[in-house]
Design an enzyme around this catalytic site. Sequence first.
Site, short mmCIF file in Angstrom:
data_model
loop_
_atom_site.label_atom_id
_atom_site.label_comp_id
_atom_site.label_asym_id
_atom_site.label_seq_id
_atom_site.Cartn_x
_atom_site.Cartn_y
_atom_site.Cartn_z
N ARG A 185 -66.91 3.64 14.81
CA ARG A 185 -66.75 3.12 16.19
C ARG A 185 -67.72 3.87 17.10
O ARG A 185 -68.91 3.85 16.83
CB ARG A 185 -65.30 3.29 16.65
CG ARG A 185 -64.93 2.34 17.79
CD ARG A 185 -63.50 2.52 18.22
NE ARG A 185 -62.57 2.05 17.22
CZ ARG A 185 -62.19 0.79 17.09
NH1 ARG A 185 -62.65 -0.13 17.91
NH2 ARG A 185 -61.34 0.43 16.16
N GLY A 244 -56.82 0.70 12.87
CA GLY A 244 -57.49 0.51 11.57
C GLY A 244 -56.81 1.35 10.51
O GLY A 244 -56.47 2.50 10.76
N ASP A 269 -56.87 6.98 18.24
CA ASP A 269 -56.62 7.27 19.66
C ASP A 269 -56.01 6.10 20.42
O ASP A 269 -55.21 6.29 21.33
CB ASP A 269 -57.89 7.82 20.36
CG ASP A 269 -59.07 6.87 20.27
OD1 ASP A 269 -59.00 5.88 19.50
OD2 ASP A 269 -60.07 7.12 20.97
N ARG A 282 -53.34 -4.31 15.52
CA ARG A 282 -53.57 -3.89 16.91
C ARG A 282 -52.77 -4.87 17.75
O ARG A 282 -53.05 -6.05 17.75
CB ARG A 282 -55.07 -3.92 17.23
CG ARG A 282 -55.86 -2.96 16.34
CD ARG A 282 -57.30 -2.78 16.77
NE ARG A 282 -57.91 -1.67 16.03
CZ ARG A 282 -58.78 -1.82 15.02
NH1 ARG A 282 -59.14 -3.02 14.62
NH2 ARG A 282 -59.28 -0.77 14.41
N THR A 331 -57.22 8.09 10.89
CA THR A 331 -58.42 7.31 11.21
C THR A 331 -59.61 7.83 10.42
O THR A 331 -59.75 9.05 10.25
CB THR A 331 -58.76 7.36 12.72
OG1 THR A 331 -60.09 6.82 12.92
CG2 THR A 331 -58.74 8.76 13.30
N ASP A 346 -62.52 7.69 11.50
CA ASP A 346 -63.59 8.00 12.46
C ASP A 346 -63.69 9.49 12.83
O ASP A 346 -64.72 9.93 13.34
CB ASP A 346 -63.41 7.20 13.76
CG ASP A 346 -63.44 5.70 13.52
OD1 ASP A 346 -64.00 5.27 12.51
OD2 ASP A 346 -62.88 4.96 14.35
N ASP A 388 -62.40 11.02 15.33
CA ASP A 388 -62.82 11.04 16.73
C ASP A 388 -61.74 11.59 17.66
O ASP A 388 -61.74 11.29 18.85
CB ASP A 388 -63.23 9.62 17.17
CG ASP A 388 -62.11 8.61 16.95
OD1 ASP A 388 -61.10 8.95 16.32
OD2 ASP A 388 -62.25 7.47 17.42
#
Length: 327
Positions: free
Chosen positions: A176, A15, A107, A76, A130, A132, A134
Site C-alpha cells: 500500500r 487484507g 491500521d 472491508r 498485515t 505491509d 506499516d
Amino acid sequence: MARKVTKIGVLTSGGDSPGMNACIRAVVRTGIYNGLEVFGIMRGYSGMVEDDIVPMTTRSVANIIQRGGTILKTARCMEFLEYEGRKKAYDNLTKRGIDGLVIIGGDGSFRGAQTFSNEFDIPCIGLPGTIDKDIAGTDFTIGFDTAVNTAVEAIDKIRDTADAHDRMFIIEVMGRDAGYIALHSGVATGAENILIPEKKTDINHLIQSLLEKEKRKKLVNLIIVAEGEEFGGANELSKIIKGQIPSLEVRVCILGHIQRGGSPTCMDRLIASRMGYHAVECLVEGKHNVFVGIVNNKMNYTPINEAVKKKQRINEEWMKIVKILAT
Ligand code: F6P
C-alpha cells in the site's frame, strides 16, 4: 476495579495476512484456558453488523496454524463506517453477552476499533495483522515475514531469467503506501535499485546510473518498486525509463496477491501465537483499547488512539546499505 470479561469475540479485518489463523488459534485457546467463552466473528466488522457470529471451541482451531488466509474470513465493511452500523454491531455483541473483542488487522481496522471503543463500552484489543508492516508500536506485524519471503523467492527466480537474457526487470511488490516489503525483499535479493514511497527518487540520477551500467555492460538490473511509490508503480516507471533509454530491454513483473497467501513462516506463527496469547491476557487483566505489539522482544502496549496516528519509520541505515552493496 477492572470489569471481569466472560465472553470474547475475535475477528480478522482488512487484507488477510499469513499467520492470522495461528493468531485466531492462540486467542481461542488462551481464552478457553482462562475460562472464557470465545466467539468467532465472520468477515471482519461485517459479521458484527450482520450478526454472523459463531461459538469457537479448541477443536474449531485445530489444524490451522500452518494455513494461510483466515478461517474467519475478512472484509472491508462500509456499514461499520456509519454510526447506525456500529450500533447494530454493538447490539449483536451485547445480546450474546460478548464483553471483549480482539481485532486482528491493519491500521484501517484499528481506526474502526478506535471509533467503536470510544462510542461503546466494549474493550477492544488490536493485533497487527498485515503484510505491509506499516504500523508503529511494533517491530513485527503478522504476515510480513511470509510476504517478504514469498517476494524473495519470486525475485530470485526472476534474477535467473534476467541473467540468462541480460535484461533489466522492474518488479512491483505490495505494501500500500509503505515501502517495507520492497526494502526488505530488495536488500535480500541484491536488487540494484529500490524505490519506496517514504523516499523521494531522483529519476535523473536513476537514468544516469542505468546509462553508466549499460556502458560497462552491466545489463542485469533488478529494480524493486513498492506499489505506492511516487511514479505509480512498475508499468509507469518502465515507460519513463524506456522513454529515456530506448535501447534498454526492460520487462515488468507485478507480484501482486501471491504475497498475501501461503503457509506462514515459523517467524509469523511465533509472533501470531505470542500476540494472540497476550491479547487475551490483556482482556483478562482489564486492559482496554490497546494495540499489542512486540518491541525489542518485549510486549508493547499502545493505546489504540495513539496507534492509528503513527506509521512505522524506515530505518535510514538500510538506504545507505542498498547504495553501497548494489553497484
Ligand atoms: O494491506 C494489504 C494489501 O495487500 C496491500 O499491500 C495492498 O495495497 C492491498 O492490501 C490490496 O488490497 P485488495 O486485496 O483489496 O486489492
